[in-house]
Structure formats: structure tokens, C-alpha cells
Motif scaffolding. Structure first.
Motif, PDB file in Angstrom:
ATOM      1  N   CYS A   1     -22.358  21.455   0.681  1.00 56.13           N
ATOM      2  CA  CYS A   1     -20.735  21.762  -0.095  1.00 56.13           C
ATOM      3  C   CYS A   1     -19.916  20.266   0.205  1.00 56.13           C
ATOM      4  CB  CYS A   1     -20.618  23.147   1.240  1.00 56.13           C
ATOM      5  SG  CYS A   1     -20.186  21.980   2.365  1.00 56.13           S
ATOM      6  N   GLY A   2     -20.598  19.227  -0.172  1.00 56.88           N
ATOM      7  CA  GLY A   2     -20.142  18.008  -0.014  1.00 56.88           C
ATOM      8  C   GLY A   2     -18.708  17.538   0.798  1.00 56.88           C
ATOM      9  N   ASN A   3     -18.091  16.615  -0.066  1.00 59.52           N
ATOM     10  CA  ASN A   3     -16.605  16.222   1.296  1.00 59.52           C
ATOM     11  C   ASN A   3     -15.752  17.304   1.318  1.00 59.52           C
ATOM     12  OD1 ASN A   3     -17.494  13.739   1.842  1.00 59.52           O
ATOM     13  ND2 ASN A   3     -16.953  12.889  -0.277  1.00 59.52           N
ATOM     14  N   MET A   4     -15.783  18.357   0.113  1.00 60.00           N
ATOM     15  CA  MET A   4     -14.148  18.713  -0.407  1.00 60.00           C
ATOM     16  C   MET A   4     -14.628  20.717  -0.146  1.00 60.00           C
ATOM     17  SD  MET A   4     -11.469  18.674  -1.256  1.00 60.00           S
ATOM     18  CE  MET A   4     -11.138  20.055  -0.019  1.00 60.00           C
ATOM     19  N   GLY A   5     -15.514  20.971  -0.205  1.00 57.13           N
ATOM     20  CA  GLY A   5     -15.898  21.999   0.346  1.00 57.13           C
ATOM     21  C   GLY A   5     -16.646  21.331   1.633  1.00 57.13           C
ATOM     22  N   GLY A   6     -16.520  21.130   2.522  1.00 59.46           N
ATOM     23  CA  GLY A   6     -17.043  20.196   3.963  1.00 59.46           C
ATOM     24  C   GLY A   6     -15.413  20.505   4.638  1.00 59.46           C
ATOM     25  N   ALA A   7     -14.737  20.065   3.780  1.00 54.75           N
ATOM     26  CA  ALA A   7     -13.354  19.958   4.370  1.00 54.75           C
ATOM     27  C   ALA A   7     -12.409  20.997   4.360  1.00 54.75           C
ATOM     28  CB  ALA A   7     -12.388  19.261   4.014  1.00 54.75           C
ATOM     29  N   LEU A   8     -13.444  22.453   3.414  1.00 60.15           N
ATOM     30  CA  LEU A   8     -12.798  23.462   3.478  1.00 60.15           C
ATOM     31  C   LEU A   8     -12.873  24.739   4.495  1.00 60.15           C
ATOM     32  CD1 LEU A   8     -12.247  24.615  -0.467  1.00 60.15           C
ATOM     33  CD2 LEU A   8     -10.671  23.620   1.801  1.00 60.15           C
ATOM     34  N   LEU A   9     -14.344  24.246   4.764  1.00 62.70           N
ATOM     35  CA  LEU A   9     -14.998  24.157   5.430  1.00 62.70           C
ATOM     36  C   LEU A   9     -15.368  24.630   7.175  1.00 62.70           C
ATOM     37  CD1 LEU A   9     -18.432  26.822   5.801  1.00 62.70           C
ATOM     38  CD2 LEU A   9     -19.797  24.833   6.173  1.00 62.70           C
ATOM     39  N   ARG A  10     -14.766  23.205   7.077  1.00 58.01           N
ATOM     40  CA  ARG A  10     -14.421  23.827   8.558  1.00 58.01           C
ATOM     41  C   ARG A  10     -12.719  23.977   9.154  1.00 58.01           C
ATOM     42  NH1 ARG A  10     -17.507  19.820   6.793  1.00 58.01           N
ATOM     43  NH2 ARG A  10     -19.206  18.651   8.592  1.00 58.01           N
ATOM     44  N   ARG A  11     -12.018  24.193   7.840  1.00 55.62           N
ATOM     45  CA  ARG A  11     -11.013  24.472   8.262  1.00 55.62           C
ATOM     46  C   ARG A  11     -11.094  26.341   8.419  1.00 55.62           C
ATOM     47  NH1 ARG A  11      -6.661  23.466  11.730  1.00 55.62           N
ATOM     48  NH2 ARG A  11      -4.503  25.204  10.829  1.00 55.62           N
ATOM     49  N   TRP A  12     -11.558  26.868   6.952  1.00 56.71           N
ATOM     50  CA  TRP A  12     -11.790  28.806   7.330  1.00 56.71           C
ATOM     51  C   TRP A  12     -12.645  28.789   8.721  1.00 56.71           C
ATOM     52  CZ3 TRP A  12     -14.320  27.889   1.936  1.00 56.71           C
ATOM     53  CH2 TRP A  12     -12.932  28.088   1.152  1.00 56.71           C
ATOM     54  N   GLN A  13     -13.557  28.051   9.340  1.00 56.31           N
ATOM     55  CA  GLN A  13     -14.347  27.797  10.594  1.00 56.31           C
ATOM     56  C   GLN A  13     -13.296  27.928  12.233  1.00 56.31           C
ATOM     57  OE1 GLN A  13     -17.493  25.724  11.497  1.00 56.31           O
ATOM     58  NE2 GLN A  13     -18.745  27.372  11.140  1.00 56.31           N
ATOM     59  N   ALA A  14     -12.053  26.963  11.391  1.00 61.00           N
ATOM     60  CA  ALA A  14     -11.384  27.053  13.595  1.00 61.00           C
ATOM     61  C   ALA A  14     -10.845  28.241  12.851  1.00 61.00           C
ATOM     62  CB  ALA A  14     -10.572  25.811  12.530  1.00 61.00           C
ATOM     63  N   GLU A  15     -10.553  29.354  12.109  1.00 57.57           N
ATOM     64  CA  GLU A  15      -9.476  30.256  11.215  1.00 57.57           C
ATOM     65  C   GLU A  15      -9.924  31.471  11.932  1.00 57.57           C
ATOM     66  OE1 GLU A  15      -5.954  30.173  11.122  1.00 57.57           O
ATOM     67  OE2 GLU A  15      -5.949  27.892  11.268  1.00 57.57           O
ATOM     68  N   GLY A  16     -11.446  30.900  11.891  1.00 60.05           N
ATOM     69  CA  GLY A  16     -12.319  32.623  12.104  1.00 60.05           C
ATOM     70  C   GLY A  16     -12.623  33.142  10.821  1.00 60.05           C
ATOM     71  N   LEU A  17     -12.720  32.555   9.923  1.00 60.43           N
ATOM     72  CA  LEU A  17     -13.216  33.349   8.205  1.00 60.43           C
ATOM     73  C   LEU A  17     -14.525  33.084   8.665  1.00 60.43           C
ATOM     74  CD1 LEU A  17     -10.414  31.886   5.941  1.00 60.43           C
ATOM     75  CD2 LEU A  17     -10.104  33.660   7.705  1.00 60.43           C
ATOM     76  N   GLY A  18     -15.094  34.427   7.812  1.00 64.53           N
ATOM     77  CA  GLY A  18     -16.091  34.338   7.702  1.00 64.53           C
ATOM     78  C   GLY A  18     -16.955  35.754   7.593  1.00 64.53           C
ATOM     79  N   PRO A  19     -18.567  35.704   7.388  1.00 66.05           N
ATOM     80  CA  PRO A  19     -19.477  34.268   7.793  1.00 66.05           C
ATOM     81  C   PRO A  19     -18.905  33.938   6.358  1.00 66.05           C
ATOM     82  CG  PRO A  19     -20.702  36.678   7.146  1.00 66.05           C
ATOM     83  CD  PRO A  19     -18.880  37.261   7.285  1.00 66.05           C
ATOM     84  N   VAL A  20     -20.255  32.835   6.569  1.00 62.11           N
ATOM     85  CA  VAL A  20     -20.314  31.595   5.562  1.00 62.11           C
ATOM     86  C   VAL A  20     -21.894  31.092   5.741  1.00 62.11           C
ATOM     87  CG1 VAL A  20     -19.418  29.394   4.356  1.00 62.11           C
ATOM     88  CG2 VAL A  20     -17.974  31.050   5.618  1.00 62.11           C
ATOM     89  N   THR A  21     -22.040  31.306   3.779  1.00 64.82           N
ATOM     90  CA  THR A  21     -23.517  30.574   3.957  1.00 64.82           C
ATOM     91  C   THR A  21     -23.528  29.899   2.951  1.00 64.82           C
ATOM     92  OG1 THR A  21     -24.683  32.833   4.238  1.00 64.82           O
ATOM     93  CG2 THR A  21     -26.169  31.113   2.852  1.00 64.82           C
TER      94      THR A  21
END
Length: 209
Positions: A1-21
Motif C-alpha cells: 500500500c506504499g507510503n501514503m496508503g501505509g500512513a492512512l492504514l496505521r491511523r485507521w487501525q489506531a482508530e479501530g476502523l476495519g477490517p482491512v485487507t
């Protein structure tokens, strides 16, 4: 997911959003617990698809998703230069949003510009997704993305480069490099915090002081 996708993913995880594949044939450095697949799964339809690939390979990268989305799937593109019209040709009937976030999204301090032609329901869903990563701004003209990309999309790199240059100048004038870097980092952090706190004063006024 790259630098930008990874940055978004980490924040969404911290907020409890998901699940994500994550769909990536060479996924690496993903947060713990994130499922990574080399290609889209054979069954099921996603609620949200985030397209975070390099614009020059986007067509081949997302082609396996064509025809796999449900009528209520939200497609969000963070790819520079790929228009909503381009995306609608590949995903007819889907709600499509273009977004230009930046890497401070990882710590909830991002700035995300957004655009859609698909109405309030799609706009509200995208807003809910990007509010946890920082501030949002809806554009009225898709052509504004070129300028937005230069300011907020690429802007953090210039700030980091300024920190590098400031620290290097300090070291060149006799400071220990670690000391110079600490001074440079905190100077920029403090100045940004002051600009955020004193919203009534223009940047010019803060500079003059």
C-alpha cells in the motif's frame, strides 16, 4: 500500500476502523494483524476500496477489481492525476471520491483535499473515513487538485528538507550533529504549533514578530 496508503492504514487501525485487507503482490512493512493478499479474493464484495498505487500503473493494478464491486461500494483514489471520469469508466455505478492526503495523516495531523461528483451520501462516507487522519477540505473544482498536490501533498517533504538543511547548517558551524538536529526539529515543531494556536495572526505577522 506504499507510503501514503501505509500512513492512512496505521491511523485507521489506531482508530479501530476495519477490517482491512491489503492487495499487493509484494506487501511489506505492514502493521501487525493486517491481512495481505497478492490479488483480490475470489468471493465477497468490499464496502470500501482505497486505490493507493502509483498513477503510472493504476490501470493494470486495479483491472482485477473491475466488475467485482457492489452497487454500494465506495471507491476512494489517492492517486495523483487520475480523474473521477477515468475511475468511473472502470467502476460504473460506484461512488467515487478523489482524495489528496499527506503523510502527517499517520499521526492524525494530515490535510486531505477531497472531491466527488456523486452526492451527499458518498461525501459523508468519505468524510467519516478521513476525519480521523486530520483536517479535510472539499474542492468544488477537480482541476484544483494539481495545485493542492503541490501545496499539501508534497509540502511535508519541503518541511523535512528544511529541517535537514537547518541541522546541517548548525553542524557546519560547529554544533554536534545530534544537537543541531534537535534544535532544528523542535524549532519547526514549535513554530507550527504556534501557527496552529494563534490562528488569528497571519503567517506574515508571526514572521515579523
Amino acid at each position: 500500500c506504499g507510503n501514503m496508503g501505509g500512513a492512512l492504514l496505521r491511523r485507521w487501525q489506531a482508530e479501530g476502523l476495519g477490517p482491512v485487507t491489503v492487495i499487493d503482490p509484494a506487501a511489506r512493512a505492514l502493521p501487525p494483524g493486517v491481512v495481505a493478499l497478492p490479488r483480490p479474493p475470489e468471493t465477497g464484495k468490499p464496502d470500501i476500496v482505497v486505490l493507493a498505487v502509483k498513477p503510472q500503473v493504476w490501470a493494470s493494478a486495479v483491472l482485477p477489481l473491475a466488475g467485482r464491486l457492489g452497487p454500494m461500494t465506495l471507491v476512494i483514489s489517492v492517486m495523483a492525476g487520475i480523474s473521477t471520469t477515468d475511475l468511473a469508466r472502470l467502476f460504473p455505478g460506484a461512488g467515487i471520491v478523489r482524495a489528496m492526503p499527506n503523510t502527517p495523516a499517520m499521526v492524525g495531523q494530515g490535510m486531505t483535499a477531497l472531491f466527488t461528483k456523486d452526492g451527499d451520501l458518498v461525501q459523508g462516507a468519505a468524510e467519516a473515513l478521513f476525519q480521523p487522519v486530520g483536517q479535510t477540505l472539499w474542492l468544488t473544482d477537480e482541476a484544483q487538485f494539481d495545485t493542492v498536490t503541490a501545496i499539501s501533498g508534497s509540502g511535508p517533504a519541503y518541511v523535512f528538507h528544511f529541517i535537514e538543511a537547518l541541522a546541517a547548517a548548525g553542524a557546519a558551524n560547529g554544533l554536534d550533529p545530534a544537537m543541531a538536529m534537535r534544535l532544528a526539529r523542535q524549532t519547526v515543531i514549535g513554530a507550527a504549533a504556534l501557527a496552529a494556536h494563534d490562528g488569528a495572526s497571519s503567517a506574515a505577522t508571526l514572521r515579523e514578530r
